[in-house]
Scaffold this active site. Structure first.
Site, mmCIF file in Angstrom:
data_model
loop_
_atom_site.group_PDB
_atom_site.id
_atom_site.type_symbol
_atom_site.label_atom_id
_atom_site.label_comp_id
_atom_site.label_asym_id
_atom_site.label_seq_id
_atom_site.Cartn_x
_atom_site.Cartn_y
_atom_site.Cartn_z
ATOM 1 N N MET A 149 45.781 45.129 43.353
ATOM 2 C CA MET A 149 45.860 44.011 42.691
ATOM 3 C C MET A 149 45.104 42.922 43.414
ATOM 4 O O MET A 149 45.807 43.338 44.401
ATOM 5 C CB MET A 149 46.990 44.021 42.126
ATOM 6 C CG MET A 149 47.271 42.344 41.581
ATOM 7 S SD MET A 149 49.512 41.985 41.749
ATOM 8 C CE MET A 149 50.019 43.481 41.602
ATOM 9 N N PRO A 150 43.728 42.868 42.818
ATOM 10 C CA PRO A 150 43.053 41.948 43.567
ATOM 11 C C PRO A 150 43.949 40.134 43.270
ATOM 12 O O PRO A 150 44.673 39.932 42.432
ATOM 13 C CB PRO A 150 41.899 41.562 43.138
ATOM 14 C CG PRO A 150 41.835 42.822 41.806
ATOM 15 C CD PRO A 150 42.952 43.262 42.236
ATOM 16 N N ILE A 151 44.170 40.251 44.551
ATOM 17 C CA ILE A 151 44.213 38.291 44.125
ATOM 18 C C ILE A 151 43.365 37.357 45.012
ATOM 19 O O ILE A 151 43.078 37.085 46.115
ATOM 20 C CB ILE A 151 46.437 38.330 45.076
ATOM 21 C CG1 ILE A 151 47.054 39.044 44.704
ATOM 22 C CG2 ILE A 151 46.422 36.751 44.807
ATOM 23 C CD1 ILE A 151 48.546 39.276 45.469
ATOM 24 N N ARG A 161 44.805 38.447 40.057
ATOM 25 C CA ARG A 161 46.190 37.736 40.057
ATOM 26 C C ARG A 161 45.772 36.691 40.021
ATOM 27 O O ARG A 161 44.964 36.742 41.740
ATOM 28 C CB ARG A 161 47.327 37.815 40.707
ATOM 29 C CG ARG A 161 47.756 38.912 41.005
ATOM 30 C CD ARG A 161 48.334 37.932 38.917
ATOM 31 N NE ARG A 161 49.563 40.191 38.986
ATOM 32 C CZ ARG A 161 49.413 40.448 37.979
ATOM 33 N NH1 ARG A 161 48.035 40.956 37.195
ATOM 34 N NH2 ARG A 161 50.505 42.082 37.610
#
Length: 67
Positions: free
Chosen positions: A1-3, A40
């Protein structure tokens, strides 16, 4: 999940911030070949009295050269 966390100075409209969130999310998803739903993006806003460049706050710099 990239943030992604984006730091900006307060004062931009909700529409501008929404466009930023959308555009950055899409760019990350495209760049990483990741599902958009997994991206995100957080915006952290700071007053111009708490952000400095070259030893001066942005508020001070704005007083010296108004837009």
């Amino acid at each position: 999940m990239p943030i992604a966390i984006i730091n900006i100075i307060e004062g931009r409209s909700e529409e501008k911030k929404q466009a930023l969130l959308s555009n950055v999310s899409k760019a990350i998803a495209d760049s990483l070949d990741a599902p958009l739903e997994s991206v995100r993006v957080l915006i952290q806003e700071y007053p111009d009295t708490q952000w400095a460049a070259g030893g001066q706050t942005i508020a001070e710099r704005r007083k010296q050269s108004p837009r």
